[in-house]
Design an enzyme around this catalytic site. Structure first.
Site, mmCIF file in Angstrom:
data_model
loop_
_atom_site.group_PDB
_atom_site.id
_atom_site.type_symbol
_atom_site.label_atom_id
_atom_site.label_comp_id
_atom_site.label_asym_id
_atom_site.label_seq_id
_atom_site.Cartn_x
_atom_site.Cartn_y
_atom_site.Cartn_z
ATOM 1 N N HIS A 1 -9.282 -10.258 -1.385
ATOM 2 C CA HIS A 1 -9.163 -10.055 0.068
ATOM 3 C C HIS A 1 -10.334 -10.835 0.662
ATOM 4 O O HIS A 1 -11.474 -10.392 0.618
ATOM 5 C CB HIS A 1 -9.270 -8.560 0.366
ATOM 6 C CG HIS A 1 -9.413 -8.215 1.813
ATOM 7 N ND1 HIS A 1 -8.477 -7.474 2.493
ATOM 8 C CD2 HIS A 1 -10.386 -8.502 2.715
ATOM 9 C CE1 HIS A 1 -8.876 -7.315 3.755
ATOM 10 N NE2 HIS A 1 -10.038 -7.935 3.906
ATOM 11 N N ASP B 1 2.220 -7.163 2.366
ATOM 12 C CA ASP B 1 1.022 -6.402 2.753
ATOM 13 C C ASP B 1 1.444 -5.152 3.525
ATOM 14 O O ASP B 1 0.858 -4.801 4.555
ATOM 15 C CB ASP B 1 0.027 -7.249 3.560
ATOM 16 C CG ASP B 1 -1.334 -6.551 3.671
ATOM 17 O OD1 ASP B 1 -1.522 -5.491 3.048
ATOM 18 O OD2 ASP B 1 -2.198 -7.071 4.392
ATOM 19 N N PHE C 1 -6.008 -1.131 10.983
ATOM 20 C CA PHE C 1 -5.309 -2.390 10.724
ATOM 21 C C PHE C 1 -4.076 -2.122 9.846
ATOM 22 O O PHE C 1 -4.168 -1.378 8.874
ATOM 23 C CB PHE C 1 -6.222 -3.344 9.929
ATOM 24 C CG PHE C 1 -7.398 -3.885 10.688
ATOM 25 C CD1 PHE C 1 -7.246 -4.983 11.520
ATOM 26 C CD2 PHE C 1 -8.667 -3.326 10.536
ATOM 27 C CE1 PHE C 1 -8.338 -5.522 12.199
ATOM 28 C CE2 PHE C 1 -9.766 -3.852 11.205
ATOM 29 C CZ PHE C 1 -9.609 -4.957 12.044
ATOM 30 N N GLY C 2 -2.972 -2.778 10.112
ATOM 31 C CA GLY C 2 -1.860 -2.705 9.164
ATOM 32 C C GLY C 2 -0.494 -2.725 9.811
ATOM 33 O O GLY C 2 -0.304 -2.252 10.942
ATOM 34 N N HIS D 1 -2.936 -12.457 1.365
ATOM 35 C CA HIS D 1 -2.665 -12.699 2.797
ATOM 36 C C HIS D 1 -3.444 -13.853 3.453
ATOM 37 O O HIS D 1 -4.318 -13.627 4.290
ATOM 38 C CB HIS D 1 -2.840 -11.423 3.607
ATOM 39 C CG HIS D 1 -4.012 -10.535 3.233
ATOM 40 N ND1 HIS D 1 -5.290 -10.984 3.155
ATOM 41 C CD2 HIS D 1 -4.048 -9.217 2.910
ATOM 42 C CE1 HIS D 1 -6.087 -9.979 2.819
ATOM 43 N NE2 HIS D 1 -5.348 -8.906 2.653
ATOM 44 N N HIS E 1 0.812 3.229 8.590
ATOM 45 C CA HIS E 1 -0.153 4.129 9.236
ATOM 46 C C HIS E 1 0.612 5.120 10.095
ATOM 47 O O HIS E 1 1.767 4.869 10.473
ATOM 48 C CB HIS E 1 -1.127 3.327 10.102
ATOM 49 C CG HIS E 1 -2.123 2.548 9.301
ATOM 50 N ND1 HIS E 1 -3.166 3.132 8.630
ATOM 51 C CD2 HIS E 1 -2.207 1.223 9.023
ATOM 52 C CE1 HIS E 1 -3.867 2.208 7.988
ATOM 53 N NE2 HIS E 1 -3.290 1.031 8.201
ATOM 54 N N ASN F 1 -5.140 -6.967 9.424
ATOM 55 C CA ASN F 1 -6.267 -7.696 8.851
ATOM 56 C C ASN F 1 -5.812 -8.464 7.613
ATOM 57 O O ASN F 1 -5.324 -7.845 6.676
ATOM 58 C CB ASN F 1 -7.377 -6.706 8.465
ATOM 59 C CG ASN F 1 -8.652 -7.417 8.088
ATOM 60 O OD1 ASN F 1 -8.860 -8.564 8.456
ATOM 61 N ND2 ASN F 1 -9.500 -6.746 7.337
ATOM 62 N N HIS G 1 0.867 -1.186 0.000
ATOM 63 C CA HIS G 1 0.000 0.000 0.000
ATOM 64 C C HIS G 1 0.904 1.238 0.000
ATOM 65 O O HIS G 1 1.583 1.503 0.992
ATOM 66 C CB HIS G 1 -0.895 0.005 1.248
ATOM 67 C CG HIS G 1 -1.855 -1.154 1.279
ATOM 68 N ND1 HIS G 1 -3.123 -1.091 0.746
ATOM 69 C CD2 HIS G 1 -1.726 -2.416 1.752
ATOM 70 C CE1 HIS G 1 -3.742 -2.259 0.908
ATOM 71 N NE2 HIS G 1 -2.905 -3.085 1.517
ATOM 72 N N LEU G 2 0.914 1.954 -1.132
ATOM 73 C CA LEU G 2 1.767 3.150 -1.231
ATOM 74 C C LEU G 2 1.024 4.412 -0.798
ATOM 75 O O LEU G 2 1.637 5.464 -0.621
ATOM 76 C CB LEU G 2 2.301 3.320 -2.661
ATOM 77 C CG LEU G 2 3.324 2.278 -3.138
ATOM 78 C CD1 LEU G 2 3.708 2.525 -4.592
ATOM 79 C CD2 LEU G 2 4.573 2.285 -2.253
#
Ligand code: DOR
Ligand code: ZN
Length: 427
Positions: A179, A305, A323-324, A232, A309, A278, A62-63
């Site tokens: 997902h 993944d 989540f992350g 994932h 954040h 998640n 996730h960029l």
């Protein structure tokens, strides 16, 4: 510029190569591979004792750009990728605006061209606005350069829409990345449902929330004949379902993230929100099943993944924090320390899951360490031990549950298109 990498152990799953040798790079390409290359007037990198691999590819990142640049942007995210040993990342479309049309795809690609430290492969949404109601402009996005579609971060709850997406993408031969989460089962959950959730008083997400969707999507892939990739994988049941589907010849592939083969839900005991992810961290049984899946080939790919954040967001109570896990910069040492060093995977097998396997799924042409190939190369020091310190991350996301852990096997040099994009060596 010329570069000569000398005496490294070259392990290349694309060309089935495992040899000690030299690589000469010129004008962004590999000019020569050999046992002993003598070349004057070139920068020499002494790679004795190091592993030299084709540039690594992380297919789940996730960029955050556009829209969530406080968490990450293309510049910081690709810098983190380079630091983590990656020359290519596929980026997820849950940005703001989401990637559901060609204009956003083009904007990401052009930004990556300007400020990127690695190649960026955009993934488009399955549904418009990631709302799960109607299909996004998939055809236009394919033309603009997407390599897959996914509503990652959100499940596609409507099976009819998922079927439509699978039927539609067939013409473009791109995979649907799912997902897998039944939102009615996971609803409001923040950790794995089990002993730990009960003890800590946190709402649980049962394994079934993932497995029901894995089963559904396997059935839909079978119905439509489409290539399905499951993101994932975190439960023993998912691994079992995918193993069985593969045996039957369903075109399904999947990935696991390092936190799902290294950590259990025991790690949430101090309510550290950096363990909130998640799908959630599961039990030892699940971790063992994921490892088994990696070993027997049920799990094709290792992907981070990477979900950065802000410190502010992760400082909220466990229930409210996002989540992350920020994963790009710890991925390689986690693989080396937990899989290779323990004899679970060989270097060749591990590197295949980080190069050839994801490239085959996304149909990214890779020619590996061979004369004429683009010079995308990752060098890893298998013996270097270091303590994970998020303050030193290039990523804006400092959210890692691995903080303070000692890990072995860090990337020391990353070369992308002949350019050094990361180096902790003397070059
Ligand atoms: O932990 C996660 N974080 N899982 C997802 O599926 C989405 C991701 C995010 O975007 O933060
Ligand atoms: Zn996801």
């Amino acid at each position: 510029m010329k570069l000569l990498i000398k005496k490294g152990r070259i392990i290349d799953p694309i060309n089935d190569l495992d040899m000690v040798g030299d690589i000469l790079i010129e004008d962004g390409r590999i000019k020569e591979v050999g046992e002993n290359i003598e070349e004057l007037q070139t920068k020499v990198i002494r790679a004795e004792g190091y592993i030299v691999s084709p540039g690594l590819l992380d297919m789940h990142v996730h960029l955050r750009e556009p829209g969530y640049e406080a968490q990450e942007d293309i510049e910081s995210g690709t810098a983190a990728a380079a630091c983590g040993g990656f020359t290519k990342v596929a980026c997820m479309p849950n940005t703001d605006p989401v990637v559901d049309n060609a204009a956003v795809v083009r904007a990401i690609l052009s930004r990556a061209q300007q400020v990127g430290s690695c190649r960026v492969l955009p993934i488009g949404c399955i549904s418009k606005g990631q709302m799960g109601k109607e299909l996004a402009e998939i055809g236009d996005m394919v033309e603009a350069g997407i390599v897959a579609v996914s509503d990652d971060g959100k499940p596609v709850a409507d099976s009819g829409l998922m079927r439509k997406a699978m039927q539609y993408v067939k013409a473009f031969d791109i995979p649907v990345i799912s997902h897998c989460e039944d939102p009615y089962l996971s609803s409001g959950g923040v950790v794995n449902e089990g002993l730990m959730s009960t003890k800590l008083g946190l709402k649980g997400i049962p394994n079934a929330a993932e497995e029901i969707m894995v089963a559904r999507d396997i059935i839909l892939a079978e119905l439509t004949g489409t290539r399905l990739h499951i993101a994932h994988v975190s439960t023993a049941g998912s691994v079992r379902l995918i193993r069985e589907a593969k045996k039957r010849g369903v075109k399904v592939t999947c990935e696991a993230a390092p936190h799902h083969f290294t950590l259990t839900d025991d790690y949430i005991k101090d309510y550290d929100t950096n363990t909130k992810v998640n799908p959630p961290l599961r039990t030892i049984k699940d971790v063992e099943a994921v490892i088994e899946g990696l070993v027997d080939g049920t799990i094709d790919v290792i992907a981070s993944d990477h979900a950065p954040h802000t410190v502010e967001a992760k400082s909220l109570e466990y229930d409210h924090a996002p989540f992350g896990i920020s994963g790009l910069e710890t991925m390689v040492p986690l693989v080396v320390s937990n899989l290779i060093d323990k004899g679970i995977l060989s270097w060749m097998e591990a590197l295949r899951k980080l190069t050839k396997a994801p490239a085959d799924i996304l149909k990214v042409p890779l020619s590996g360490i061979a004369e004429g190939s683009p010079a995308d190369i990752t060098v890893i020091d298998p013996n270097n031990s270091r303590i994970v310190d998020p303050a030193s991350f290039k990523s804006k996301g400092k959210n890692t549950p691995f903080k303070g852990m000692e890990l072995k096997g860090w990337p020391v040099l990353t070369i992308c298109g002949g350019k050094i994009t990361h180096s902790s060596l003397d070059v």
